[in-house]
Design an enzyme around this catalytic site. Structure first.
Site, PDB file in Angstrom:
ATOM      1  N   TYR A 244       0.854  -1.196   0.000  1.00 57.32           N
ATOM      2  CA  TYR A 244       0.000   0.000   0.000  1.00 57.32           C
ATOM      3  C   TYR A 244       0.882   1.237   0.000  1.00 57.32           C
ATOM      4  O   TYR A 244       0.761   2.119   0.836  1.00 57.32           O
ATOM      5  CB  TYR A 244      -0.923  -0.027   1.227  1.00 57.32           C
ATOM      6  CG  TYR A 244      -2.154   0.839   1.084  1.00 57.32           C
ATOM      7  CD1 TYR A 244      -3.148   0.517   0.169  1.00 57.32           C
ATOM      8  CD2 TYR A 244      -2.314   1.989   1.866  1.00 57.32           C
ATOM      9  CE1 TYR A 244      -4.267   1.306   0.038  1.00 57.32           C
ATOM     10  CE2 TYR A 244      -3.448   2.781   1.742  1.00 57.32           C
ATOM     11  CZ  TYR A 244      -4.416   2.435   0.824  1.00 57.32           C
ATOM     12  OH  TYR A 244      -5.538   3.210   0.689  1.00 57.32           O
ATOM     13  N   GLY A 245       1.791   1.287  -0.971  1.00 59.51           N
ATOM     14  CA  GLY A 245       2.655   2.450  -1.114  1.00 59.51           C
ATOM     15  C   GLY A 245       2.161   3.309  -2.263  1.00 59.51           C
ATOM     16  O   GLY A 245       0.949   3.468  -2.452  1.00 59.51           O
TER      17      GLY A 245
ATOM     18  N   GLN B  54       9.360  -8.779  -3.342  1.00 62.62           N
ATOM     19  CA  GLN B  54       8.261  -9.533  -3.955  1.00 62.62           C
ATOM     20  C   GLN B  54       8.518 -11.037  -4.020  1.00 62.62           C
ATOM     21  O   GLN B  54       7.588 -11.831  -3.873  1.00 62.62           O
ATOM     22  CB  GLN B  54       7.954  -8.991  -5.355  1.00 62.62           C
ATOM     23  CG  GLN B  54       7.304  -7.613  -5.309  1.00 62.62           C
ATOM     24  CD  GLN B  54       7.031  -7.030  -6.674  1.00 62.62           C
ATOM     25  OE1 GLN B  54       7.133  -7.715  -7.681  1.00 62.62           O
ATOM     26  NE2 GLN B  54       6.698  -5.752  -6.719  1.00 62.62           N
TER      27      GLN B  54
ATOM     28  N   HIS C  72       5.648  -3.732 -12.621  1.00 64.33           N
ATOM     29  CA  HIS C  72       6.986  -3.647 -13.210  1.00 64.33           C
ATOM     30  C   HIS C  72       7.469  -5.086 -13.374  1.00 64.33           C
ATOM     31  O   HIS C  72       7.222  -5.919 -12.501  1.00 64.33           O
ATOM     32  CB  HIS C  72       7.903  -2.834 -12.292  1.00 64.33           C
ATOM     33  CG  HIS C  72       9.333  -2.752 -12.740  1.00 64.33           C
ATOM     34  ND1 HIS C  72       9.702  -2.531 -14.059  1.00 64.33           N
ATOM     35  CD2 HIS C  72      10.493  -2.859 -12.046  1.00 64.33           C
ATOM     36  CE1 HIS C  72      11.033  -2.506 -14.134  1.00 64.33           C
ATOM     37  NE2 HIS C  72      11.529  -2.708 -12.935  1.00 64.33           N
TER      38      HIS C  72
ATOM     39  N   GLY D 285       2.199   6.794  -8.392  1.00 65.90           N
ATOM     40  CA  GLY D 285       0.881   6.480  -7.858  1.00 65.90           C
ATOM     41  C   GLY D 285       0.018   7.706  -7.578  1.00 65.90           C
ATOM     42  O   GLY D 285      -1.191   7.686  -7.838  1.00 65.90           O
TER      43      GLY D 285
ATOM     44  N   ASP E 244      12.263   0.431 -18.851  1.00 63.32           N
ATOM     45  CA  ASP E 244      12.007   1.139 -17.601  1.00 63.32           C
ATOM     46  C   ASP E 244      13.308   1.356 -16.829  1.00 63.32           C
ATOM     47  O   ASP E 244      13.600   2.454 -16.362  1.00 63.32           O
ATOM     48  CB  ASP E 244      11.011   0.328 -16.765  1.00 63.32           C
ATOM     49  CG  ASP E 244      10.472   1.106 -15.592  1.00 63.32           C
ATOM     50  OD1 ASP E 244       9.628   1.987 -15.808  1.00 63.32           O
ATOM     51  OD2 ASP E 244      10.910   0.855 -14.450  1.00 63.32           O
TER      52      ASP E 244
ATOM     53  N   GLU F 157      15.184   5.090 -16.297  1.00 59.76           N
ATOM     54  CA  GLU F 157      15.449   5.729 -15.000  1.00 59.76           C
ATOM     55  C   GLU F 157      16.943   5.875 -14.747  1.00 59.76           C
ATOM     56  O   GLU F 157      17.370   6.823 -14.083  1.00 59.76           O
ATOM     57  CB  GLU F 157      14.725   4.996 -13.854  1.00 59.76           C
ATOM     58  CG  GLU F 157      15.185   3.593 -13.588  1.00 59.76           C
ATOM     59  CD  GLU F 157      14.140   2.756 -12.834  1.00 59.76           C
ATOM     60  OE1 GLU F 157      12.957   3.136 -12.808  1.00 59.76           O
ATOM     61  OE2 GLU F 157      14.517   1.710 -12.283  1.00 59.76           O
TER      62      GLU F 157
ATOM     63  N   SER G 188      14.119  31.730 -25.677  1.00 60.16           N
ATOM     64  CA  SER G 188      14.621  32.774 -26.588  1.00 60.16           C
ATOM     65  C   SER G 188      15.365  32.140 -27.747  1.00 60.16           C
ATOM     66  O   SER G 188      15.790  30.981 -27.670  1.00 60.16           O
ATOM     67  CB  SER G 188      15.569  33.703 -25.821  1.00 60.16           C
ATOM     68  OG  SER G 188      16.760  32.999 -25.510  1.00 60.16           O
TER      69      SER G 188
HETATM   70  P1  NAD Z   1       6.365   1.636  -2.402  1.00 56.22           P
HETATM   71  O1  NAD Z   1       7.771   1.531  -1.898  1.00 56.22           O
HETATM   72  O2  NAD Z   1       5.749   2.967  -2.538  1.00 56.22           O
HETATM   73  O3  NAD Z   1       5.359   0.771  -1.511  1.00 56.22           O
HETATM   74  C1  NAD Z   1       5.782  -0.245  -0.707  1.00 56.22           C
HETATM   75  C2  NAD Z   1       4.630  -0.789   0.107  1.00 56.22           C
HETATM   76  O4  NAD Z   1       4.829  -2.196   0.210  1.00 56.22           O
HETATM   77  C3  NAD Z   1       4.656  -0.263   1.538  1.00 56.22           C
HETATM   78  O5  NAD Z   1       3.736   0.760   1.681  1.00 56.22           O
HETATM   79  C4  NAD Z   1       4.240  -1.470   2.338  1.00 56.22           C
HETATM   80  O6  NAD Z   1       2.848  -1.405   2.497  1.00 56.22           O
HETATM   81  C5  NAD Z   1       4.481  -2.655   1.478  1.00 56.22           C
HETATM   82  N1  NAD Z   1       5.536  -3.566   1.916  1.00 56.22           N
HETATM   83  C6  NAD Z   1       6.870  -3.309   2.024  1.00 56.22           C
HETATM   84  N2  NAD Z   1       7.528  -4.417   2.402  1.00 56.22           N
HETATM   85  C7  NAD Z   1       6.578  -5.395   2.517  1.00 56.22           C
HETATM   86  C8  NAD Z   1       6.628  -6.778   2.859  1.00 56.22           C
HETATM   87  N3  NAD Z   1       7.784  -7.378   3.181  1.00 56.22           N
HETATM   88  N4  NAD Z   1       5.457  -7.477   2.873  1.00 56.22           N
HETATM   89  C9  NAD Z   1       4.294  -6.879   2.564  1.00 56.22           C
HETATM   90  N5  NAD Z   1       4.195  -5.589   2.225  1.00 56.22           N
HETATM   91  C10 NAD Z   1       5.320  -4.863   2.208  1.00 56.22           C
HETATM   92  O7  NAD Z   1       6.311   0.803  -3.780  1.00 56.22           O
HETATM   93  P2  NAD Z   1       5.954   1.402  -5.231  1.00 56.22           P
HETATM   94  O8  NAD Z   1       6.957   2.443  -5.588  1.00 56.22           O
HETATM   95  O9  NAD Z   1       4.499   1.687  -5.298  1.00 56.22           O
HETATM   96  O10 NAD Z   1       6.285   0.131  -6.135  1.00 56.22           O
HETATM   97  C11 NAD Z   1       5.406  -0.972  -6.221  1.00 56.22           C
HETATM   98  C12 NAD Z   1       5.579  -1.616  -7.577  1.00 56.22           C
HETATM   99  O11 NAD Z   1       5.154  -0.710  -8.584  1.00 56.22           O
HETATM  100  C13 NAD Z   1       7.016  -1.982  -7.914  1.00 56.22           C
HETATM  101  O12 NAD Z   1       7.004  -3.156  -8.667  1.00 56.22           O
HETATM  102  C14 NAD Z   1       7.469  -0.815  -8.768  1.00 56.22           C
HETATM  103  O13 NAD Z   1       8.522  -1.141  -9.648  1.00 56.22           O
HETATM  104  C15 NAD Z   1       6.191  -0.527  -9.526  1.00 56.22           C
HETATM  105  N6  NAD Z   1       6.061   0.817 -10.085  1.00 56.22           N
HETATM  106  C16 NAD Z   1       6.269   1.914  -9.298  1.00 56.22           C
HETATM  107  C17 NAD Z   1       6.100   3.188  -9.819  1.00 56.22           C
HETATM  108  C18 NAD Z   1       6.278   4.409  -8.948  1.00 56.22           C
HETATM  109  O14 NAD Z   1       6.120   5.498  -9.469  1.00 56.22           O
HETATM  110  N7  NAD Z   1       6.557   4.340  -7.664  1.00 56.22           N
HETATM  111  C19 NAD Z   1       5.724   3.355 -11.165  1.00 56.22           C
HETATM  112  C20 NAD Z   1       5.464   2.211 -11.946  1.00 56.22           C
HETATM  113  C21 NAD Z   1       5.640   0.949 -11.390  1.00 56.22           C
END
Ligand code: NAD
Ligand code: MG
Length: 328
Positions: free
Chosen positions: A24-25, A85, A106, A132, A189, A193, A250
């Site tokens: 839930y990030g 993951q 991703h 997000g 990707d 970055e 300019s």
């Molecule tokens: P994040 O770091 O924002 O969120 C991590 C969340 O994972 C935390 O809030 C927590 O709730 C949970 N977490 C952490 N460790 C855990 C564990 N051991 N067990 C269960 N839950 C746990 O992550 P994000 O940046 O949203 O990335 C998530 C996926 O989305 C990744 O695969 C990333 O590559 C992909 N992605 C991210 C973005 C971006 O802009 N951030 C863009 C496209 C794709």
């Protein structure tokens, strides 16, 4: 290029089915809230000890421990940091329903074989091309952030439909969903970055700042020139490409751009880019990052500290403090 829009989506394939989102990030929160607002049955899987549990509950979502959350779900979305993951997948595997789909934002873990999916599972990707916060905001305003879709494994014969229905649920189909593969999404990707968006852009900014400061110019003036004003240019590029930028700068700036830009990003830089791309493609980068995580991210933290202690950060924090119109 194949692009799907809302008319290509068959929403019935998700009707009455449960979607479990692990994490839930940045992405997790946006996907969960958008899917719920789209009328889907959503459950968030989190550790009870973690910080996100209360937040997801306060947002009105159903929250369970990961293993309980995935039980009975038609789609299990992995939205935790990439490097946790694989362990998480192992810990919930026994509870994932036969014939379900596992979904990624991703392709890292599938492409670099950190997760080898159980034979009965569909493996799909919906990758929003934005953070997000934007995925949520655009959805609330009735728009969407474009997404990439990929199908690695289609056991059910319905994997693409499921992925597109998910993309519709988070708002992505409103903006268009481009077909790709796990390999293409992951490699482009990571390269983007590293070479352009994060690594390339920040090193360009810092190198420009240092060049001016070493030549005796005031750090504050160098900060405005090399970091602050970058946003104005990026906004123009984002809205209307090179053409819009050239309309607004300019002709002196345009002449400098055309004659000096290729001297900065020269053949040597392009060669470095090709090497960085090669390390992404042959797995060298992935291996290094996986090893770094196995060793507690020690070097990563050291490098991060050095980055955040650079002079440009001290000068910048002070100057941004005087611009109360900035969101910080
Ligand atoms: P994040 O770091 O924002 O969120 C991590 C969340 O994972 C935390 O809030 C927590 O709730 C949970 N977490 C952490 N460790 C855990 C564990 N051991 N067990 C269960 N839950 C746990 O992550 P994000 O940046 O949203 O990335 C998530 C996926 O989305 C990744 O695969 C990333 O590559 C992909 N992605 C991210 C973005 C971006 O802009 N951030 C863009 C496209 C794709
Ligand atoms: Mg950097």
């Amino acid at each position: 290029m194949r692009m799907y829009s809302e008319s290509d989506v068959d929403p019935s394939c998700l009707q009455g089915k449960r979607i479990a989102l692990l994490g839930y990030g940045s992405q997790g929160r946006a996907h969960a809230l958008n899917l719920k607002d789209s009328g889907h049955d959503v459950v968030v899987g989190l550790r009870k000890s973690g910080n996100s549990w209360k937040r997801a509950q306060a947002d009105g979502l159903k929250v369970e421990e990961p293993a309980a959350a995935v039980r009975g779900a038609a789609i299990v979305a992995f939205l935790t940091p990439d490097l946790v993951q694989a362990d998480l997948y192992q810990s919930v595997l026994a509870d994932i329903s036969k014939g379900a789909a596992i979904l990624f934002a991703h392709g890292f873990n599938i492409h670099y074989e950190q997760i080898k999916a159980r034979k009965d599972l569909d493996v799909i990707l919906i990758a929003p091309k934005g953070p997000g916060g934007l995925v949520r905001r655009q959805f609330e305003e009735g728009h969407g952030v474009p997404c990439l879709v990929a199908v690695e494994t289609d056991r059910s014969g319905n994997a693409l439909n499921l992925a597109l229905a998910y993309a519709q649920g988070i708002g992505g189909a409103r903006a268009g969903v481009i077909e790709t593969t796990f390999a293409e999404e992951t490699e482009t990707d990571l390269f983007g970055e590293q070479a352009v968006l994060c690594g390339g852009a920040t090193e360009l900014v810092v190198a420009g700042f240092e060049t001016l400061v070493e030549a005796g110019y005031q750090p504050e003036v160098a900060y405005y020139e090399c970091m602050h004003e970058l946003k104005l240019i990026v906004d123009l590029l984002h809205e209307g490409g090179l053409k819009k930028m050239h309309e607004f700068i300019s002709d002196t700036a345009a002449y400098g751009d055309l004659t000096r830009g290729p001297r900065i990003i020269d053949a040597h830089v392009r060669k470095n880019m090709q090497q960085v791309l090669e390390e992404v493609r042959d797995g060298t980068f992935a291996k290094q990052w996986i090893d770094e995580n196995k060793h507690g991210q020690k070097k990563y933290r050291q490098m991060m500290n050095a980055d955040l202690n650079h002079q440009i950060e001290k000068v910048g924090a002070d100057l941004r403090g005087r611009m109360d119109w900035l969101e910080n």
